[in-house]
Design a protein around this motif. Structure first.
Motif, PDB file in Angstrom:
ATOM      1  N   ALA A 137       0.826  -1.207   0.000  1.00 19.88           N
ATOM      2  CA  ALA A 137       0.000   0.000   0.000  1.00 19.88           C
ATOM      3  C   ALA A 137       0.860   1.258   0.000  1.00 19.88           C
ATOM      4  N   ILE A 138       1.912   1.283   0.808  1.00 19.10           N
ATOM      5  CA  ILE A 138       2.756   2.479   0.837  1.00 19.10           C
ATOM      6  C   ILE A 138       3.531   2.608  -0.465  1.00 19.10           C
ATOM      7  N   GLU A 139       3.912   1.499  -1.048  1.00 20.04           N
ATOM      8  CA  GLU A 139       4.616   1.561  -2.331  1.00 20.04           C
ATOM      9  C   GLU A 139       3.694   2.106  -3.417  1.00 20.04           C
ATOM     10  N   ALA A 140       2.437   1.687  -3.424  1.00 24.72           N
ATOM     11  CA  ALA A 140       1.472   2.205  -4.413  1.00 24.72           C
ATOM     12  C   ALA A 140       1.262   3.702  -4.217  1.00 24.72           C
ATOM     13  N   TYR A 141       1.167   4.134  -2.966  1.00 24.27           N
ATOM     14  CA  TYR A 141       1.007   5.559  -2.672  1.00 24.27           C
ATOM     15  C   TYR A 141       2.229   6.346  -3.136  1.00 24.27           C
ATOM     16  N   ARG A 142       3.415   5.858  -2.797  1.00 24.03           N
ATOM     17  CA  ARG A 142       4.645   6.566  -3.180  1.00 24.03           C
ATOM     18  C   ARG A 142       4.798   6.646  -4.701  1.00 24.03           C
ATOM     19  N   ALA A 143       4.450   5.560  -5.384  1.00 22.56           N
ATOM     20  CA  ALA A 143       4.547   5.564  -6.844  1.00 22.56           C
ATOM     21  C   ALA A 143       3.609   6.605  -7.444  1.00 22.56           C
ATOM     22  N   LYS A 144       2.380   6.647  -6.945  1.00 17.97           N
ATOM     23  CA  LYS A 144       1.415   7.630  -7.442  1.00 17.97           C
ATOM     24  C   LYS A 144       1.876   9.043  -7.108  1.00 17.97           C
ATOM     25  N   GLN A 145       2.359   9.242  -5.901  1.00 19.11           N
ATOM     26  CA  GLN A 145       2.830  10.560  -5.483  1.00 19.11           C
ATOM     27  C   GLN A 145       4.005  11.002  -6.352  1.00 19.11           C
ATOM     28  N   GLN A 146       4.909  10.092  -6.617  1.00 24.38           N
ATOM     29  CA  GLN A 146       6.068  10.427  -7.445  1.00 24.38           C
ATOM     30  C   GLN A 146       5.638  10.764  -8.874  1.00 24.38           C
ATOM     31  N   SER A 147       4.657  10.026  -9.386  1.00 20.89           N
ATOM     32  CA  SER A 147       4.202  10.304 -10.747  1.00 20.89           C
ATOM     33  C   SER A 147       3.521  11.667 -10.853  1.00 20.89           C
ATOM     34  N   LEU A 148       3.003  12.150  -9.739  1.00 23.68           N
ATOM     35  CA  LEU A 148       2.308  13.444  -9.722  1.00 23.68           C
ATOM     36  C   LEU A 148       3.162  14.562  -9.113  1.00 23.68           C
ATOM     37  N   GLN A 149       4.410  14.275  -8.797  1.00 25.91           N
ATOM     38  CA  GLN A 149       5.232  15.211  -8.028  1.00 25.91           C
ATOM     39  C   GLN A 149       5.263  16.618  -8.625  1.00 25.91           C
ATOM     40  N   MET A 150       5.549  16.738  -9.893  1.00 28.26           N
ATOM     41  CA  MET A 150       5.637  18.055 -10.502  1.00 28.26           C
ATOM     42  C   MET A 150       4.282  18.759 -10.466  1.00 28.26           C
ATOM     43  N   MET A 151       3.230  18.030 -10.763  1.00 17.48           N
ATOM     44  CA  MET A 151       1.895  18.617 -10.765  1.00 17.48           C
ATOM     45  C   MET A 151       1.472  19.028  -9.355  1.00 17.48           C
ATOM     46  N   LEU A 152       1.873  18.236  -8.354  1.00 18.60           N
ATOM     47  CA  LEU A 152       1.573  18.592  -6.964  1.00 18.60           C
ATOM     48  C   LEU A 152       2.271  19.890  -6.575  1.00 18.60           C
TER      49      LEU A 152
ATOM     50  N   GLU B 299      -7.603   9.926  -5.650  1.00 19.50           N
ATOM     51  CA  GLU B 299      -6.901   8.647  -5.782  1.00 19.50           C
ATOM     52  C   GLU B 299      -5.679   8.606  -4.869  1.00 19.50           C
ATOM     53  N   LEU B 300      -4.937   9.685  -4.818  1.00 21.81           N
ATOM     54  CA  LEU B 300      -3.776   9.756  -3.942  1.00 21.81           C
ATOM     55  C   LEU B 300      -4.209   9.606  -2.484  1.00 21.81           C
ATOM     56  N   ASN B 301      -5.281  10.260  -2.109  1.00 19.23           N
ATOM     57  CA  ASN B 301      -5.805  10.149  -0.752  1.00 19.23           C
ATOM     58  C   ASN B 301      -6.288   8.725  -0.465  1.00 19.23           C
ATOM     59  N   ARG B 302      -6.942   8.107  -1.421  1.00 21.48           N
ATOM     60  CA  ARG B 302      -7.418   6.727  -1.245  1.00 21.48           C
ATOM     61  C   ARG B 302      -6.236   5.785  -1.016  1.00 21.48           C
ATOM     62  N   LEU B 303      -5.176   5.967  -1.811  1.00 20.15           N
ATOM     63  CA  LEU B 303      -3.992   5.120  -1.655  1.00 20.15           C
ATOM     64  C   LEU B 303      -3.331   5.340  -0.297  1.00 20.15           C
ATOM     65  N   TYR B 304      -3.289   6.594   0.140  1.00 24.48           N
ATOM     66  CA  TYR B 304      -2.710   6.884   1.452  1.00 24.48           C
ATOM     67  C   TYR B 304      -3.541   6.240   2.557  1.00 24.48           C
ATOM     68  N   GLN B 305      -4.848   6.370   2.466  1.00 20.46           N
ATOM     69  CA  GLN B 305      -5.738   5.790   3.480  1.00 20.46           C
ATOM     70  C   GLN B 305      -5.605   4.273   3.530  1.00 20.46           C
ATOM     71  N   ALA B 306      -5.399   3.649   2.370  1.00 23.16           N
ATOM     72  CA  ALA B 306      -5.223   2.189   2.333  1.00 23.16           C
ATOM     73  C   ALA B 306      -4.008   1.782   3.163  1.00 23.16           C
ATOM     74  N   PHE B 307      -3.019   2.660   3.232  1.00 23.93           N
ATOM     75  CA  PHE B 307      -1.849   2.409   4.060  1.00 23.93           C
ATOM     76  C   PHE B 307      -2.096   2.826   5.507  1.00 23.93           C
ATOM     77  N   ALA B 308      -2.537   4.055   5.686  1.00 26.46           N
ATOM     78  CA  ALA B 308      -2.638   4.650   7.027  1.00 26.46           C
ATOM     79  C   ALA B 308      -3.643   3.945   7.928  1.00 26.46           C
ATOM     80  N   LEU B 309      -4.644   3.327   7.358  1.00 27.36           N
ATOM     81  CA  LEU B 309      -5.675   2.684   8.170  1.00 27.36           C
ATOM     82  C   LEU B 309      -5.348   1.234   8.529  1.00 27.36           C
ATOM     83  N   ARG B 310      -4.211   0.738   8.073  1.00 26.84           N
ATOM     84  CA  ARG B 310      -3.805  -0.617   8.443  1.00 26.84           C
ATOM     85  C   ARG B 310      -3.496  -0.638   9.947  1.00 26.84           C
ATOM     86  N   LYS B 311      -3.876  -1.704  10.593  1.00 30.76           N
ATOM     87  CA  LYS B 311      -3.650  -1.838  12.037  1.00 30.76           C
ATOM     88  C   LYS B 311      -2.170  -1.724  12.379  1.00 30.76           C
ATOM     89  N   SER B 312      -1.306  -2.343  11.585  1.00 34.23           N
ATOM     90  CA  SER B 312       0.133  -2.304  11.879  1.00 34.23           C
ATOM     91  C   SER B 312       0.685  -0.892  11.779  1.00 34.23           C
TER      92      SER B 312
END
Length: 130
Positions: A51-66, A78-91
């Motif tokens: 999940a964090i890898e998917a978020y980082r990949a998306k964030q990196q692909s949008l870096q200039m636009m961000l 989509e970026l927020n959804r990917l982050y939440q998929a990571f952040a809401l994990r129990k671990s």
């Protein structure tokens, strides 16, 4: 060529030993053991790692636009959804709580040291967990 030494590298042997003693004492606390356990659980959580890898990949692909604040609402969602998929994990949540508890302990130790030695310990430290 300039050689820079940290304050600990040029400190007297008794100061170095005192620093080792503080580190050892912190390492023996329940907060540290909990942090180590939470870190191991997070590292073992393959879904969290994916999940964090998917978020980082998306964030990196949008870096200039961000940076230009030119990301579409859909891409932000989509970026927020990917982050939440990571952040809401129990671990992840357990690691964040353990890290915060250990940081609080380190800050308290720093405050204690500051009071004992007569100057602001945290102000002399350039980086670290505390």
């Amino acid at each position: 060529m300039e050689i820079k030494l940290t304050e600990l590298e040029v400190a007297s042997p008794s100061v170095k030993q005192a620093a080792r003693n503080v580190a050892l004492a912190l390492k023996q606390t329940p907060e540290y053991r909990l942090l180590e356990s939470a870190a191991a659980a997070l590292n073992a959580d393959t879904e969290a790692q994916q999940a964090i890898e998917a978020y980082r990949a998306k964030q990196q692909s949008l870096q200039m636009m961000l940076q230009l604040n030119a990301v579409s609402q859909e891409e932000r969602m989509e970026l927020n959804r990917l982050y939440q998929a990571f952040a809401l994990r129990k671990s992840v949540q357990e690691y964040a709580l353990a890290e915060a508890a250990f940081r609080t302990l380190c800050q308290a130790a720093g405050d204690y040291l500051s009071n004992r030695i007569g100057f602001d310990f945290a102000a002399t430290v350039s980086s670290g967990c505390c």
